[in-house]
Design a protein around this motif. Structure first.
Motif, PDB file in Angstrom:
ATOM      1  N   ARG A   1       7.368  25.775  18.697  1.00 10.69           N
ATOM      2  CA  ARG A   1       8.755  25.667  19.156  1.00 10.69           C
ATOM      3  C   ARG A   1       9.405  27.034  19.351  1.00 10.69           C
ATOM      4  N   THR A   2       9.029  28.004  18.518  1.00  5.70           N
ATOM      5  CA  THR A   2       9.758  29.277  18.499  1.00  5.70           C
ATOM      6  C   THR A   2       8.955  30.464  19.019  1.00  5.70           C
TER       7      THR A   2
ATOM      8  N   LEU B   1      11.021  17.721  11.758  1.00  4.51           N
ATOM      9  CA  LEU B   1       9.843  17.552  10.906  1.00  4.51           C
ATOM     10  C   LEU B   1       9.971  18.394   9.644  1.00  4.51           C
ATOM     11  N   PHE B   2      10.441  19.628   9.789  1.00  2.00           N
ATOM     12  CA  PHE B   2      10.652  20.495   8.633  1.00  2.00           C
ATOM     13  C   PHE B   2      11.669  19.883   7.676  1.00  2.00           C
ATOM     14  N   LEU B   3      12.799  19.422   8.197  1.00  2.00           N
ATOM     15  CA  LEU B   3      13.837  18.843   7.348  1.00  2.00           C
ATOM     16  C   LEU B   3      13.352  17.563   6.663  1.00  2.00           C
TER      17      LEU B   3
ATOM     18  N   GLY C   1      17.263  32.161  14.091  1.00  5.89           N
ATOM     19  CA  GLY C   1      16.012  31.547  13.662  1.00  5.89           C
ATOM     20  C   GLY C   1      16.212  30.509  12.575  1.00  5.89           C
ATOM     21  N   LEU C   2      17.115  30.798  11.625  1.00  2.00           N
ATOM     22  CA  LEU C   2      17.417  29.818  10.583  1.00  2.00           C
ATOM     23  C   LEU C   2      18.054  28.571  11.178  1.00  2.00           C
ATOM     24  N   HIS C   3      18.946  28.783  12.152  1.00  2.00           N
ATOM     25  CA  HIS C   3      19.586  27.641  12.797  1.00  2.00           C
ATOM     26  C   HIS C   3      18.543  26.747  13.464  1.00  2.00           C
ATOM     27  N   ARG C   4      17.586  27.365  14.140  1.00  2.00           N
ATOM     28  CA  ARG C   4      16.548  26.581  14.806  1.00  2.00           C
ATOM     29  C   ARG C   4      15.610  25.919  13.812  1.00  2.00           C
TER      30      ARG C   4
END
Length: 464
Positions: free
Chosen positions: A356-357, A231-233, A222-225
């Motif tokens: 996305r998740t 957008l988050f980054l 989950g952290l990798h995704r």
């Protein structure tokens, strides 16, 4: 009454009780970050270098706990509540830590400071991270989220002003700095107990539907995704850069006022008050603009306004208090946008992450938000204070070239960083229209399955 109207009415009823804890959380901010070094390094006789090292260890630990608490608050619930249990327990821990760390006995040393600092920061994080995530979950409306963050951050600014006013009143009445600190602690514990109780009692906190909590076994994936979510980054990077741009002049504020502007202690106090009062007063303007423009564009406009105002600082002659007061008005108003708008945009990014998740991860997402804030504060101090010394400024023997270096680091460098941040965020793709598309797709998916993924190759593909 339509569903939208009913939601709007509910939001109006809960805005005040939700925002009030922000006042209490902000009350001890300045005492904790500014008073601790002198309290333990000088008053307790432990030495500034040793105290600085202990506080660095405590803050490093504090940074590490953010994602842990964020992830746990996402997937744990008692009854139907996810955020309230963490806030309730964390507030008690933070209150105990605050009381002990700001009221040491004469013999208390470095071990005492380290232990109670860690207790304070842990409790503070247990409150702050779920509190931010809770705000993102109160509404899914693009513009209403700006209302939630505006009320919360406005209350926080009033808390900073209130703590400063209380401390000043006690000192001006003949009290000591220690008495002022104890008064702030007592006010924080008392007001916090009242305001947090109101929030816990009146603000809803519904747990995520079953199946939308990310299992711990998938945390690494989950952290990798999450860090593949552009957008988050992008938003997190902009938040960090803008934090540096705000933190550098904050670290040098008092130094510049004394040596660059020639302001007296009373004038400095008034200028600080003008800055924070302008931040509070500016928030309704930015909130009004969200009815007409995308939030990221409004934030960019506020950053550009602050940059233009701050470019006037090198032009000010010694003693230009009124000119600098005008700059404080403009940059303070822009600071209100810095506080109110980016967290509302981050809540929209959390919706995109959910699409996305298939998981609700507001706690984890806002945990990295908190980490970015803390790293920006540390980085700005690490750049500003050694930077002016390296460029030739010596407060013991200030020279013309040294003062020029002070002004350059205080005003020019932050403007350069803020303008870069503005350009970086201007084309941010998640505005009101695209967020509406995200919401419609989430609604369509929820009618079929809370875990169904959008197909690869679509506009919001989890494979992207």
């Amino acid at each position: 009454m339509t569903q939208t109207a009913a939601h709007s009415t509910l939001l109006r009823r809960i805005l005040v009780p939700y925002a009030l804890p922000g006042f209490a959380i902000a009350l001890p901010t300045i005492p904790v970050y500014i008073a601790l070094p002198s309290l333990y390094g000088i008053d307790q006789g432990l030495g500034l270098a040793a105290v600085g090292a202990v506080l660095l260890i405590a803050r490093a630990f504090d940074t590490v706990t953010d994602p842990i608490i964020g992830a746990l608050s996402d997937r744990s619930s008692i009854g139907r509540m996810r955020r309230k249990p963490w806030i309730a327990v964390g507030s008690v821990i933070a209150g105990i830590g605050l009381w002990n760390v700001l009221a040491p006995d004469p013999g208390d040393g470095l071990a005492y400071l380290l232990f109670w600092s860690i207790v304070l920061y842990t409790g503070w994080t247990m409150v702050a991270v779920p509190y931010l995530a809770w705000g993102a979950e109160l509404t899914e409306n693009y513009r209403d989220r700006a209302r939630v963050t505006s009320w919360r951050e406005g209350a926080g600014l009033l808390g900073i002003i209130g703590a400063s006013a209380l401390s000043a009143a006690i000192v001006n009445a003949g009290g000591t700095n220690g008495m002022a600190l104890q008064a702030v602690v007592l006010a924080t514990v008392t007001v916090g107990a009242i305001f947090l109780t109101a929030a816990l009692a009146f603000v809803p906190d519904d747990a995520a539907p079953s199946g939308m909590e990310q299992p711990l076994s998938e945390m690494r994936r989950g952290l990798h995704r999450l860090f593949k979510n552009r957008l988050f980054l992008r938003l997190l990077t902009a938040w960090f850069m803008n934090g540096l741009a705000n933190g550098i002049p904050a670290a040098l504020f008092m130094v510049y006022l004394e040596f660059g502007l020639g302001a007296t202690a009373s004038e400095s106090t008034v200028l600080i008050l003008i800055y924070f009062a302008a931040a509070v007063a500016g928030i309704p303007l930015w909130l009004w603009l969200t009815r007409r423009f995308d939030k990221h564009r409004i934030w960019c406009g506020a950053m550009a306004m602050a940059s233009l105002a701050f470019l006037c600082v090198p032009l000010l002659p010694d003693g230009a208090i009124l000119g600098f007061a005008a700059i404080c008005l403009l940059t303070g108003a822009a600071f209100g946008a810095d506080l109110a708008l980016p967290p509302a945009i981050q809540a929209d990014v959390a919706d995109y992450d959910r699409l996305r998740t298939g998981y609700r991860r507001e706690g984890l997402i806002f945990a990295f938000w908190g980490m970015g804030t803390k790293l920006a504060l540390a980085g700005s101090a690490g750049i500003a204070l050694p930077g002016v010394v390296w460029l030739g400024f010596d407060p013991e023997a200030p020279t013309a070239s040294g003062l020029t270096a002070l002004v350059a680091v205080y005003a020019v460098l932050p403007v350069a960083i803020k303008l870069l941040t503005t350009a970086f965020m201007w084309g941010f793709p998640l505005g009101a229209v695209r967020h509406g598309t995200v919401q419609r797709r989430l609604a369509a998916l929820s009618r079929h399955s809370t875990r169904r993924m959008p197909p690869c190759g679509s506009a919001y593909s989890p494979c992207s």
